[in-house]
Write an enzyme that holds these catalytic residues in place. Structure first.
Site, PDB file in Angstrom:
ATOM      1  N   HIS A 146     -38.252   8.282 -16.081  1.00 43.49           N
ATOM      2  CA  HIS A 146     -39.154   9.012 -14.870  1.00 43.49           C
ATOM      3  C   HIS A 146     -39.119   8.283 -13.569  1.00 43.49           C
ATOM      4  O   HIS A 146     -38.796   7.115 -13.793  1.00 43.49           O
ATOM      5  CB  HIS A 146     -40.777   8.980 -15.686  1.00 43.49           C
ATOM      6  CG  HIS A 146     -41.779   9.762 -14.998  1.00 43.49           C
ATOM      7  ND1 HIS A 146     -42.205   9.390 -13.547  1.00 43.49           N
ATOM      8  CD2 HIS A 146     -42.044  11.013 -15.139  1.00 43.49           C
ATOM      9  CE1 HIS A 146     -43.147  10.271 -13.342  1.00 43.49           C
ATOM     10  NE2 HIS A 146     -42.970  11.003 -14.214  1.00 43.49           N
ATOM     11  N   GLU A 148     -41.483   7.583 -11.655  1.00 49.57           N
ATOM     12  CA  GLU A 148     -42.278   6.533 -11.456  1.00 49.57           C
ATOM     13  C   GLU A 148     -41.994   5.185 -12.267  1.00 49.57           C
ATOM     14  O   GLU A 148     -42.169   4.129 -11.422  1.00 49.57           O
ATOM     15  CB  GLU A 148     -43.738   6.919 -11.812  1.00 49.57           C
ATOM     16  CG  GLU A 148     -44.727   6.023 -11.502  1.00 49.57           C
ATOM     17  CD  GLU A 148     -46.111   6.514 -12.100  1.00 49.57           C
ATOM     18  OE1 GLU A 148     -47.002   5.474 -12.398  1.00 49.57           O
ATOM     19  OE2 GLU A 148     -46.300   7.660 -11.977  1.00 49.57           O
ATOM     20  N   SER A 245     -44.833  15.490 -16.226  1.00 47.72           N
ATOM     21  CA  SER A 245     -45.292  14.820 -17.357  1.00 47.72           C
ATOM     22  C   SER A 245     -46.866  15.215 -17.866  1.00 47.72           C
ATOM     23  O   SER A 245     -47.119  15.501 -18.801  1.00 47.72           O
ATOM     24  CB  SER A 245     -45.369  13.389 -17.183  1.00 47.72           C
ATOM     25  OG  SER A 245     -45.721  12.512 -18.142  1.00 47.72           O
ATOM     26  N   SER A 289     -49.587  18.388 -10.077  1.00 45.95           N
ATOM     27  CA  SER A 289     -48.563  18.814  -8.710  1.00 45.95           C
ATOM     28  C   SER A 289     -48.690  20.383  -8.596  1.00 45.95           C
ATOM     29  O   SER A 289     -47.688  20.608  -7.969  1.00 45.95           O
ATOM     30  CB  SER A 289     -47.357  18.422  -9.167  1.00 45.95           C
ATOM     31  OG  SER A 289     -46.957  18.879 -10.531  1.00 45.95           O
TER      32      SER A 289
END
Length: 357
Positions: A146, A148, A245, A289
């Site tokens: 991921h 992040e 996610s 998002s």
């Protein structure tokens, strides 16, 4: 040009309507855009307006197919890595954050950067740097690969190891069991994270908690709202992309909380009417998002399918908005533009949304 930012962070209420036959939609609130997503999308839009196309964006600015496609049509060019950006061009870093190595690569190519990293992710980065400097082993709970997680791990790769979930706890090795701290990917489930933390603490009783809760307020708020409506829903529909996610997790949370069934869709035309056979109540939410326009089109589609009643299920009121990146604000101000977005007026005596969630 209709902005994808602003209105999606603070969506107007959907008019509650009665249903003659009892078929209804339970609409989760909060839902959709968080403050970090709104800031990142707004940064790309304002950069395009101010500097003109193309504006390059490293990775997807946020994990939503519609947002990426819309911004691409307006002149944003999405790339996988900074070496795909022409030397001296302008690039925006996504809301998920990047490692120091990526900043160094951009500087080496003389790129003009706009860092749209969510401030809550930046907070985790700073915590990683702080504890690495004190020589802690840092257990980063999150998903390998991921963006992040890659950005956070890049702050102190020699001190950070990723723990993908409870199944990996037994594999964790640390140098000093008395100098261990956990951090978390911000978009994880609270329940999932704490299950992993509790198992880690059984192995390492001196495991320290981060100085503040790393779970994003928006992630937590959206899960709480889904938990409230799920027991009354025959079907829950989550609007969000497959690589989001928190959207994927909302489907799991709905099922765990008692929904009869739960599905994720990117947009309204992906709804299979067969999912709704025999249903009287449909729960509806969206990931952090997702712009509100996609939720409204799903409401319209469900109403076409006979679910005409709409009831809001509110569990928190969010009023957080993050300022645009500093250098973009300065350029906007210098050009006589609007350097920031209007904030939602705060009710008298109200506490910040994160505290009230």
């Amino acid at each position: 040009m209709t902005s994808l930012a602003g209105a999606s962070a603070f969506p107007a209420p959907v008019a509650a309507e009665p249903s003659p036959d009892g078929r209804r939609i339970l609409l989760a609130t909060p839902r959709g855009y968080c403050a970090g997503v709104d800031r990142a999308v707004d940064a790309v839009e304002k950069a395009l307006e101010l500097y003109g196309a193309p504006v390059y964006v490293r990775k997807e600015i946020v994990h939503n197919k519609f947002v990426v496609e819309t911004l691409s049509q307006r002149g944003a060019v999405f790339v996988a890595e900074t070496d795909e950006v022409p030397e001296g061009a302008r690039v925006v870093f996504s809301a998920h954050g990047v490692s120091p190595a990526v900043h160094a690569q951009a500087a080496a190519r003389n790129l003009a950067t706009i860092d749209a990293t969510c401030p809550l992710v930046t907070k985790v980065h700073k915590e990683a740097v702080r504890f690495a400097s004190d020589d802690y082993d840092i257990l980063l709970i999150g998903h390998d690969g991921h963006e992040e997680v890659e950005g956070t791990q890049g702050e102190a790769p020699e001190h950070i190891q990723v723990v993908n979930g409870p199944h990996e706890v037994d594999q964790v090795q640390v140098r000093d069991p008395e100098k261990v701290i956990w951090l978390s990917q911000t978009t994880l489930s609270v329940d999932e994270t704490m299950t992993t933390v509790n198992l880690l603490r059984q192995r390492f009783p001196h495991l320290q908690d981060p100085p503040s809760d790393d779970i994003c307020y928006a992630t937590q708020n959206r899960q709480v709202a889904v938990k409230k409506l799920a027991p009354d829903a025959d079907v829950v529909i989550v609007v969000g992309s497959a690589n989001s996610s928190n959207s994927v997790r909302l489907v799991e949370v709905a099922l765990e909380a008692g929904a009869g069934a739960a599905y994720r869709v990117d947009k309204a035309d992906e709804i299979d009417p067969a999912w709704l056979t025999g249903a009287t109540t449909v729960g509806l939410t969206s990931g952090a998002s997702v712009p509100e326009i996609l939720v409204r089109t799903v409401v319209e589609r469900l109403q076409e399918l006979g679910f005409t009643g709409v009831e809001e299920v509110r569990t928190a009121t969010e009023d957080i908005m993050f300022s645009l990146p500093k250098n973009l604000r300065a350029d906007l101000k210098g050009a006589g533009g609007q350097p920031d977005r209007p904030r939602r007026p705060r009710r008298a005596g109200a506490r910040p949304a994160a505290a009230r969630a």
